[in-house]
Write an enzyme that holds these catalytic residues in place. Structure first.
Site, PDB file in Angstrom:
ATOM      1  N   HIS B 120       3.032  10.209  52.416  1.00 30.63           N
ATOM      2  CA  HIS B 120       4.034  10.720  51.487  1.00 30.63           C
ATOM      3  C   HIS B 120       3.278  11.357  50.315  1.00 30.63           C
ATOM      4  O   HIS B 120       2.171  10.925  49.980  1.00 30.63           O
ATOM      5  CB  HIS B 120       4.873   9.530  51.000  1.00 30.63           C
ATOM      6  CG  HIS B 120       6.039   9.881  50.125  1.00 30.63           C
ATOM      7  ND1 HIS B 120       5.896  10.245  48.811  1.00 30.63           N
ATOM      8  CD2 HIS B 120       7.378   9.908  50.374  1.00 30.63           C
ATOM      9  CE1 HIS B 120       7.089  10.470  48.288  1.00 30.63           C
ATOM     10  NE2 HIS B 120       8.007  10.279  49.222  1.00 30.63           N
ATOM     11  N   ASP B 198       0.390   2.029  50.744  1.00 29.77           N
ATOM     12  CA  ASP B 198       1.729   2.389  50.279  1.00 29.77           C
ATOM     13  C   ASP B 198       2.744   1.653  51.161  1.00 29.77           C
ATOM     14  O   ASP B 198       2.908   1.976  52.329  1.00 29.77           O
ATOM     15  CB  ASP B 198       1.872   3.918  50.388  1.00 29.77           C
ATOM     16  CG  ASP B 198       3.322   4.402  50.247  1.00 29.77           C
ATOM     17  OD1 ASP B 198       4.238   3.564  50.060  1.00 29.77           O
ATOM     18  OD2 ASP B 198       3.530   5.622  50.330  1.00 29.77           O
ATOM     19  N   GLN B 201       7.869   2.008  52.710  1.00 24.38           N
ATOM     20  CA  GLN B 201       8.711   2.035  53.901  1.00 24.38           C
ATOM     21  C   GLN B 201       8.530   0.797  54.776  1.00 24.38           C
ATOM     22  O   GLN B 201       9.136   0.700  55.839  1.00 24.38           O
ATOM     23  CB  GLN B 201       8.403   3.291  54.730  1.00 24.38           C
ATOM     24  CG  GLN B 201       8.728   4.590  54.030  1.00 24.38           C
ATOM     25  CD  GLN B 201      10.222   4.817  53.865  1.00 24.38           C
ATOM     26  OE1 GLN B 201      11.036   4.253  54.609  1.00 24.38           O
ATOM     27  NE2 GLN B 201      10.596   5.626  52.895  1.00 24.38           N
ATOM     28  N   LYS B 224      14.629   0.955  47.968  1.00 20.44           N
ATOM     29  CA  LYS B 224      14.681   1.122  49.425  1.00 20.44           C
ATOM     30  C   LYS B 224      14.989  -0.203  50.127  1.00 20.44           C
ATOM     31  O   LYS B 224      15.175  -0.239  51.344  1.00 20.44           O
ATOM     32  CB  LYS B 224      13.359   1.702  49.938  1.00 20.44           C
ATOM     33  CG  LYS B 224      13.094   3.125  49.449  1.00 20.44           C
ATOM     34  CD  LYS B 224      11.874   3.709  50.100  1.00 20.44           C
ATOM     35  CE  LYS B 224      11.353   4.931  49.373  1.00 20.44           C
ATOM     36  NZ  LYS B 224      12.223   6.107  49.515  1.00 20.44           N
ATOM     37  N   CYS B 364       8.928  14.913  51.629  1.00 24.08           N
ATOM     38  CA  CYS B 364       7.792  14.713  50.717  1.00 24.08           C
ATOM     39  C   CYS B 364       6.507  14.488  51.509  1.00 24.08           C
ATOM     40  O   CYS B 364       5.674  13.662  51.130  1.00 24.08           O
ATOM     41  CB  CYS B 364       8.037  13.568  49.743  1.00 24.08           C
ATOM     42  SG  CYS B 364       9.425  13.850  48.650  1.00 24.08           S
TER      43      CYS B 364
END
Lengths: 159, 408
Positions: B120, B198, B201, B224, B364
């Site tokens: 991302h 990261d 997600q 999220k 993104c």
């Protein structure tokens, strides 16, 4: 209701110009050009203009985009060929009013096939798509006039 | 409506108020359970004051609520030392914190930074710009034929001058779950790189034990996972956080301010300048309660089943091409696809007219889109409130969009 709005957005003229975009090529001997980019979706196109004095003697475009942006670009090339700069910019203003559904804007007869873009007014999120090529066209003209690029356009090549 | 969904639609006020909405953009942001909204109201009704400041009891209540929320969220994430969980606005701010505070102090010309093609922009651009600012080399591990990170290439890119290896736990654009243990082993193999993950997600979909991953830093976003927007965090090793200079300066993060110098507060306050987002922390803790009550193992099983169903249904439509791994069990609840002659934006507009909300765009992840050879894709993403009938409505809408835009 939703389907009617969708049919009005994607009417046959729009889909035809999407599938078979007119003047979809770089232009040899262009006097000015500009890129239009939509950072939200990654769409990008280039518009080439050949200015003969104050008149647009030829105009082409190329790039990737959705049906709305491609059809609008294709329709634009047909609409502004032979027009003066002022006429082309005035047409842009009318198209902008048409796609944003500005109150009291009648679908003017002299817009010709561009009236097919009226369906965009029901989809505010797609106004940018319909305007992309027009902004690039105006940036190219402004660049040619020494006016610099509009913020929406990346590169402007002076003649 | 979605009778086989894991969580009742009635738990989510927005969905309950829009029974015909098929919301398939949870990877962008999840809808919020009532418990989260109630936690926000409860905080402002009973506990609101500026924490760490007042001598009065109410400020103590707010401080305690903030403290308890941190402990609750740390427990959800498998983080033993809750003070190493720094609250941020989200993953983006956490990664920027690292790239700025740690990066500017530690990366020099001649060093290199390694990321992957799947990232991302939030885990790509901060490192790219850090490299540009310091004169370090910016290296990108490409994808292999199966659509995952090419681990052999990653191993070749990491060397003794590698200062950062940054990668996503789960790809937001494709849903691919990365082999974290293997990537960490490679990243640790050649030297002393900072290993950054990261987790934006991953946390909403997988049971994540951050302490067991072996990474130095891990970012996540609350919105999220059912929490509100504007809260998330960065978890990092204590020694790293203590050695790092602060990121933002101001109230709460100081120990003592002299005329010409300042000393810093202890963790986590050193990295939380200004009045914190107590409402966000408290509501995110409520989201953790909600997810734990559902059970993250059940969340995972539900999403694998739904993703597998969606992949089969979409792949069965002539002209539809799926992006990413073919194995549903290697994905979070994400299906990214292209529809023959139709542009993703047009597909999304046509789907929206049928009440199906999907994401269309580059997600993104423009460097990834270039590698896939497409400017953008359509992405459907699932969460706990998604069900089989959502997949059915998606499939039907994609079919009619394919017909509408087909080149004849």
């Amino acid at each position: 209701m939703a389907d009617a709005a969708l049919d009005a957005l994607y009417q046959e003229i729009i889909l035809d110009h999407y599938r078979r975009p007119r003047n979809f090529r770089p232009l040899d001997g262009a006097t000015c050009t500009a890129d239009g980019k939509n950072p939200n979706c990654g769409d990008a196109l280039t518009v080439w203009l050949k200015l003969d004095g104050d008149r647009v003697s030829d105009v082409t475009f190329q790039g990737v985009g959705c049906a709305i942006s491609k059809a609008s670009a294709s329709l634009m090339t047909e609409a502004i060929k032979g027009k003066t700069r002022a006429e082309a910019v005035a047409l842009f203003e009318q198209v902008r009013a048409l796609v944003t559904g500005e109150a009291g804007t009648p679908a003017r007869k002299d817009l010709g096939q561009l009236r097919a873009l009226a369906g965009v007014s029901r989809f505010p999120m797609r106004v940018k798509c319909a305007s992309l090529a027009w902004h690039a066209m105006k940036s190219a003209m402004d660049g040619a006039a020494g006016g610099g690029a509009a913020p929406s356009a990346g590169r402007v090549t002076p003649p | 409506m979605t009778s086989d969904a894991l969580a009742p639609r009635a738990d989510f006020p927005l969905l309950a108020a829009a029974p015909d909405l098929v919301y398939l953009d949870s990877a962008a942001t999840a809808q919020k359970p009532r418990q989260v909204l109630d936690a926000i109201t409860h905080y402002y009704t009973h506990a609101n004051a500026n924490p760490h400041r007042g001598a009065y009891a109410l400020s103590g209540t707010a401080t305690q609520a903030y403290h308890d929320a941190r402990a609750r969220i740390a427990r959800f994430l498998g983080v033993a030392d809750a003070d190493t969980l720094i609250f941020t606005r989200g993953t983006t701010e956490g990664l920027n914190l690292l790239a700025t505070a740690w990066g500017r102090a530690n990366v020099r010309g001649g060093d290199n930074i390694v990321v992957t093609r799947l990232e991302h922009h939030a885990n790509f651009v901060p490192w790219q710009q850090l490299a540009r600012a310091t004169g370090a080399e910016f290296r990108i591990a490409e994808l292999d034929a199966a659509g995952g990170v090419d681990l052999a290439m990653l191993a070749r890119l990491v060397d003794a001058r590698t200062k950062v290896v940054a990668f996503g736990h789960v790809s937001n654009a494709l849903g691919t779950i990365n082999p974290v243990a293997q990537i960490v082993r490679i990243a640790r193999g050649a030297g002393s790189a900072l290993v950054v993950c990261d987790g934006a997600q991953a946390v909403p979909h997988l049971r994540v034990g951050v302490d067991t991953l072996g990474v130095d830093a891990y970012g996540f976003s609350g919105h999220k996972m059912g929490g509100p927007m504007g809260i998330g965090g960065l978890v990092a090793r204590r020694a790293l956080l203590e050695a790092m200079p602060p990121y933002q300066l101001g109230g709460d993060m100081i120990e003592w301010v002299h005329d010409q110098d300042t000393t810093w507060n202890v963790l986590p306050h050193k990295f939380e300048a200004g009045t914190p987002n107590v409402e966000g922390a408290v509501a995110l803790a409520a989201a953790c309660d909600y997810l734990d009550a559902l059970g993250m193992d059940k969340v995972r099983a539900h999403e694998v089943a739904l993703t597998s169903l969606a992949m089969r249904a979409l792949a069965g439509i002539p002209g539809v091409a799926l992006h990413g791994t073919a194995r549903a069990e290697e994905r979070s609840g994400v299906v990214s696809f292209s529809v023959a002659d139709a542009h993703p934006h047009d597909v999304a507009t046509a789907l929206d007219a049928e009440g199906v909300a999907v994401r269309a765009g580059h997600h993104c992840a423009q460097p990834l889109m270039r590698a896939l050879g497409v400017p953008s894709t359509v992405r459907a993403s699932f969460w706990v409130y998604s069900g089989r009938d959502d997949v059915e409505r998606l499939t039907a809408a994609v079919r009619s969009a394919r017909d509408r835009f087909a080149i004849r």
